[in-house]
Design a protein around this motif. Structure first.
Motif, PDB file in Angstrom:
ATOM      1  N   ARG A  86      27.246  41.450  40.856  1.00 34.06           N
ATOM      2  CA  ARG A  86      27.797  40.349  41.628  1.00 34.06           C
ATOM      3  C   ARG A  86      28.606  39.435  40.724  1.00 34.06           C
ATOM      4  NH1 ARG A  86      22.474  38.286  44.668  1.00 34.06           N
ATOM      5  NH2 ARG A  86      21.478  39.463  43.000  1.00 34.06           N
ATOM      6  N   GLY A  87      29.746  39.007  41.210  1.00 30.33           N
ATOM      7  CA  GLY A  87      30.595  38.095  40.454  1.00 30.33           C
ATOM      8  C   GLY A  87      30.559  36.706  41.066  1.00 30.33           C
ATOM      9  N   VAL A  89      39.617  37.346  42.265  1.00 29.51           N
ATOM     10  CA  VAL A  89      38.866  36.132  41.957  1.00 29.51           C
ATOM     11  C   VAL A  89      39.291  35.073  42.968  1.00 29.51           C
ATOM     12  CG1 VAL A  89      38.456  34.334  40.234  1.00 29.51           C
ATOM     13  CG2 VAL A  89      38.729  36.716  39.510  1.00 29.51           C
ATOM     14  N   PRO A  90      38.344  34.449  43.675  1.00 29.96           N
ATOM     15  CA  PRO A  90      38.733  33.427  44.663  1.00 29.96           C
ATOM     16  C   PRO A  90      39.568  32.319  44.024  1.00 29.96           C
ATOM     17  CG  PRO A  90      36.406  33.964  44.872  1.00 29.96           C
ATOM     18  CD  PRO A  90      36.892  34.644  43.631  1.00 29.96           C
ATOM     19  N   THR A  91      40.595  31.900  44.728  1.00 28.05           N
ATOM     20  CA  THR A  91      41.471  30.844  44.204  1.00 28.05           C
ATOM     21  C   THR A  91      40.915  29.496  44.623  1.00 28.05           C
ATOM     22  OG1 THR A  91      42.848  31.091  46.163  1.00 28.05           O
ATOM     23  CG2 THR A  91      43.520  32.273  44.199  1.00 28.05           C
ATOM     24  N   ALA A 109      32.477  35.940  44.326  1.00 26.46           N
ATOM     25  CA  ALA A 109      33.749  36.660  44.222  1.00 26.46           C
ATOM     26  C   ALA A 109      33.639  38.080  44.768  1.00 26.46           C
ATOM     27  CB  ALA A 109      34.219  36.687  42.778  1.00 26.46           C
ATOM     28  N   PHE A 110      32.579  38.779  44.404  1.00 25.75           N
ATOM     29  CA  PHE A 110      32.401  40.146  44.881  1.00 25.75           C
ATOM     30  C   PHE A 110      30.944  40.552  44.730  1.00 25.75           C
ATOM     31  CE2 PHE A 110      33.653  40.333  40.432  1.00 25.75           C
ATOM     32  CZ  PHE A 110      32.688  41.151  39.875  1.00 25.75           C
ATOM     33  N   VAL A 133      39.419  41.261  38.618  1.00 28.59           N
ATOM     34  CA  VAL A 133      38.409  41.801  37.710  1.00 28.59           C
ATOM     35  C   VAL A 133      38.259  43.288  37.974  1.00 28.59           C
ATOM     36  CG1 VAL A 133      36.009  41.674  36.957  1.00 28.59           C
ATOM     37  CG2 VAL A 133      37.158  39.624  37.753  1.00 28.59           C
ATOM     38  N   ARG A 134      38.297  44.060  36.896  1.00 27.27           N
ATOM     39  CA  ARG A 134      38.031  45.503  36.981  1.00 27.27           C
ATOM     40  C   ARG A 134      36.793  45.790  36.142  1.00 27.27           C
ATOM     41  NH1 ARG A 134      43.612  45.160  36.900  1.00 27.27           N
ATOM     42  NH2 ARG A 134      44.681  46.332  38.537  1.00 27.27           N
TER      43      ARG A 134
END
Length: 199
Positions: free
Chosen positions: A198-199, A58-60, A39-40, A174-175
């Motif tokens: 990392r997410g 967030v990736p869909t 995600a990040f 996400v924050r």
């Protein structure tokens, strides 16, 4: 004089219900496939005050079960300072998962509260983040590695609580805020670590 109403006889209603129930019902977990997607990936150095990171989309992709955060800090040294009793979780000042309208989904929480939610929430069979094979406490030098889940799914055996996550134009976000140095170490002359999340 009222208008007469037509009612079905009990045997006719039962026959129609039986016709409607002839389809095969596939359980949610059998009809889905687990999918992991990055995600990040963000890196920042701990400073005197908290630093806001994100928001990150967030990736869909189907349904959102949870978001896993991998946190790694490097280059730190206590320098005679005293580590926070909530370290390493205190390295995260706030974590917030929001819906497409910006509404927080049971968050924001600090890192220690998220750790407790992972530990006692019962969302997985392996609940204690300190038992992860890659876990490093980092209490001697602030160089830690840990993994925390931001849960949405309540029961992993049937998908209860998973969120529909298929609209690319309205993603969940996400924050994260990285804590300031006072939440991590006090006193001495510490070298503050660089933190990769990392997410």
């Amino acid at each position: 004089m009222g208008i007469p109403t037509l009612t079905k006889k009990p045997d006719e209603a039962a026959g129609q219900d039986a016709k409607q129930k002839t389809g095969i019902i596939v359980p949610f977990m059998r009809a889905t496939t687990e999918h992991f997607e990055p995600a990040f990936d963000v890196t920042a150095t701990v400073g005197a005050s908290a630093q806001a990171l994100g928001p990150f989309n967030v990736p869909t992709h189907g349904f959102l079960r949870d978001l896993v955060l991998l946190v790694e800090s490097t280059g730190g040294a206590l320098g005679g300072g005293t580590i926070s009793p909530d370290f390493p979780w205190s390295i995260l000042d706030t974590v917030d998962l929001t819906d497409p309208n910006g509404y927080s989904l049971q968050f924001p929480v600090d890192g220690y509260s998220l750790y407790l939610e992972n530990l006692f929430g019962g969302y997985r069979g392996y609940n204690d983040p300190t038992q992860d094979p890659d876990y490093v406490s980092g209490v001697a030098d602030m160089n830690t590695t840990f993994m925390l889940r931001i849960p949405t799914e309540i029961t992993p055996w049937d998908g209860f609580g998973s969120l529909a996550n298929q609209d690319q134009s309205a993603p969940y976000r996400v924050r994260i805020s990285l804590a300031g140095s006072a939440s991590i170490v006090t006193g001495g002359a510490p070298v503050l670590p660089s933190v990769r999340i990392r997410g």
